[in-house]
Design a protein around this motif. Structure first.
Motif, PDB file in Angstrom:
ATOM      1  N   CYS A   1     -66.152  29.821  43.953  1.00  0.00           N
ATOM      2  CA  CYS A   1     -65.309  30.276  42.853  1.00  0.00           C
ATOM      3  C   CYS A   1     -66.135  31.094  41.858  1.00  0.00           C
ATOM      4  O   CYS A   1     -65.699  32.165  41.397  1.00  0.00           O
ATOM      5  CB  CYS A   1     -64.661  29.078  42.166  1.00  0.00           C
ATOM      6  N   ALA A   2     -67.319  30.601  41.524  1.00  0.00           N
ATOM      7  CA  ALA A   2     -68.192  31.341  40.612  1.00  0.00           C
ATOM      8  C   ALA A   2     -68.588  32.681  41.209  1.00  0.00           C
ATOM      9  O   ALA A   2     -68.575  33.714  40.521  1.00  0.00           O
ATOM     10  CB  ALA A   2     -69.424  30.505  40.282  1.00  0.00           C
ATOM     11  N   ALA A   3     -68.925  32.685  42.496  1.00  0.00           N
ATOM     12  CA  ALA A   3     -69.306  33.936  43.159  1.00  0.00           C
ATOM     13  C   ALA A   3     -68.150  34.934  43.162  1.00  0.00           C
ATOM     14  O   ALA A   3     -68.348  36.139  42.955  1.00  0.00           O
ATOM     15  CB  ALA A   3     -69.765  33.651  44.586  1.00  0.00           C
ATOM     16  N   TYR A   4     -66.945  34.434  43.384  1.00  0.00           N
ATOM     17  CA  TYR A   4     -65.759  35.299  43.350  1.00  0.00           C
ATOM     18  C   TYR A   4     -65.586  35.909  41.957  1.00  0.00           C
ATOM     19  O   TYR A   4     -65.294  37.105  41.811  1.00  0.00           O
ATOM     20  CB  TYR A   4     -64.519  34.493  43.728  1.00  0.00           C
ATOM     21  N   ASN A   5     -65.739  35.094  40.924  1.00  0.00           N
ATOM     22  CA  ASN A   5     -65.561  35.589  39.565  1.00  0.00           C
ATOM     23  C   ASN A   5     -66.605  36.631  39.188  1.00  0.00           C
ATOM     24  O   ASN A   5     -66.303  37.588  38.471  1.00  0.00           O
ATOM     25  CB  ASN A   5     -65.599  34.422  38.571  1.00  0.00           C
ATOM     26  N   VAL A   6     -67.817  36.455  39.690  1.00  0.00           N
ATOM     27  CA  VAL A   6     -68.874  37.431  39.418  1.00  0.00           C
ATOM     28  C   VAL A   6     -68.601  38.738  40.159  1.00  0.00           C
ATOM     29  O   VAL A   6     -68.623  39.825  39.578  1.00  0.00           O
ATOM     30  CB  VAL A   6     -70.255  36.856  39.796  1.00  0.00           C
ATOM     31  N   GLU A   7     -68.324  38.646  41.448  1.00  0.00           N
ATOM     32  CA  GLU A   7     -68.133  39.844  42.254  1.00  0.00           C
ATOM     33  C   GLU A   7     -66.800  40.523  41.980  1.00  0.00           C
ATOM     34  O   GLU A   7     -66.719  41.751  41.842  1.00  0.00           O
ATOM     35  CB  GLU A   7     -68.222  39.513  43.744  1.00  0.00           C
ATOM     36  N   GLY A   8     -65.728  39.729  41.908  1.00  0.00           N
ATOM     37  CA  GLY A   8     -64.397  40.304  41.835  1.00  0.00           C
ATOM     38  C   GLY A   8     -63.887  40.564  40.436  1.00  0.00           C
ATOM     39  O   GLY A   8     -63.081  41.484  40.225  1.00  0.00           O
ATOM     40  N   LEU A   9     -64.357  39.765  39.446  1.00  0.00           N
ATOM     41  CA  LEU A   9     -63.816  39.867  38.097  1.00  0.00           C
ATOM     42  C   LEU A   9     -64.847  40.295  37.062  1.00  0.00           C
ATOM     43  O   LEU A   9     -64.539  40.342  35.869  1.00  0.00           O
ATOM     44  CB  LEU A   9     -63.186  38.526  37.682  1.00  0.00           C
TER      45      LEU A   9
END
Length: 290
Positions: A161-169
């Motif tokens: 989830c953290a990785a998604y937020n960094v990369e995607g958001l």
């Protein structure tokens, strides 16, 4: 005659009647009021809702939620709506979402056009009637399995989830982001609103519903670790989640993704999603400016 009102318990039917006229771009509004109600006590999913009425009919809505997000569905009277909702909620503004043109206008109305952002782009809105869902072969042949995560997998999903937020958001990796993600994953687990794809016992991909209604769900948070991409896992995890939704008689799914995210668009088109012709706006402001 135009009047603005703060919505209260008892206004749900008239609110829903209006939002159903704009269902594809109202998922957060529809889902949040069902989850949190119309009283704003600062709890998760709660917000202050302002509606514009002509006579006794709602013609526009804006809400300012517990997490600082302003969500608009105001095809008319947008300036009055967003100014009033901010005045009533007295919250900081962390972001804006809704139909793309309304989001862009809201930034200007509130004097936020030059405020630094983590993310600011109109996204393509995709839709799928679930009877037309195309099942990836690997999922159909049980070479992969899509299921609700087990409790021992939640720590890994917090990292994802953290990785998604960094990369995607565009968010910064930090202990506070991990804490927020941990709460998000726990909430999704408690409501069975997320899925992992496994090969054998190994998790390889993830998706969630960031808004869920009896008739329609909205896909969000799709994540495959970079080393595992290009293997069709994202298609299978999204398709698997939608098979579960279809079994509960959900009829449609929607999602939005960036104009330039060709890889994501290919995933979604590959299981039957098609652009609706509408653009969805999503703005997330830099945390340091809150």
């Amino acid at each position: 005659m135009l009047t603005l009102r703060t919505l209260q318990p008892g206004d749900e039917v008239s609110l829903e009647e209006f939002l159903l006229q704009h269902s594809d771009t109202s998922m957060f509004l529809r889902s949040n009021w069902r989850a949190g109600g119309l009283l704003d006590q600062g709890a998760r999913f709660q917000g202050t809702y302002i509606a514009a009425y002509i006579d006794e009919t709602i013609v526009a809505v804006a809400a300012h939620f517990w997490n600082g997000m302003i969500v608009v569905q105001a095809p008319v009277h947008l300036p009055e709506m967003v100014q009033e909702v901010v005045a009533q909620s007295r919250r900081v503004i962390s972001g804006i979402s809704g139909p793309a043109a309304q989001v862009e206008a809201t930034k200007s109305i509130l004097g936020l056009s030059n405020r630094p952002t983590q993310l600011d782009e109109p996204e393509i809105l995709f839709s799928l009637t679930l009877r037309n869902l195309q099942i990836p072969q690997a999922l159909a042949l049980s070479k992969v399995q899509c299921r609700l995560p087990h409790s021992e997998e939640l720590e890994l999903l917090t990292e994802w989830c953290a990785a998604y937020n960094v990369e995607g958001l565009g968010q910064r990796d930090s202990p506070s982001l991990r804490s927020v993600c941990s709460l998000v994953i726990e909430a999704r687990q408690s409501t069975a609103m997320h899925w992992i794809l496994v090969v054998g016992d190994t998790p390889v991909s993830y998706c969630a519903f960031n808004a869920s209604l009896p008739d329609i769900v909205q896909i969000g948070g799709v994540w495959t670790p970079p080393a595992l991409r290009g293997k069709g896992y994202a298609k299978s995890v999204v398709a698997g989640s939608l098979l579960d939704a279809r079994s509960l008689l959900v009829k449609r799914a929607i999602l939005f993704t960036g104009d330039n995210n060709q890889a994501a668009q290919a995933v979604y088109r590959g299981i039957g999603f098609l652009p609706t012709g509408e653009k969805y706006g999503l703005v997330l402001f830099e945390e340091t400016q809150a």
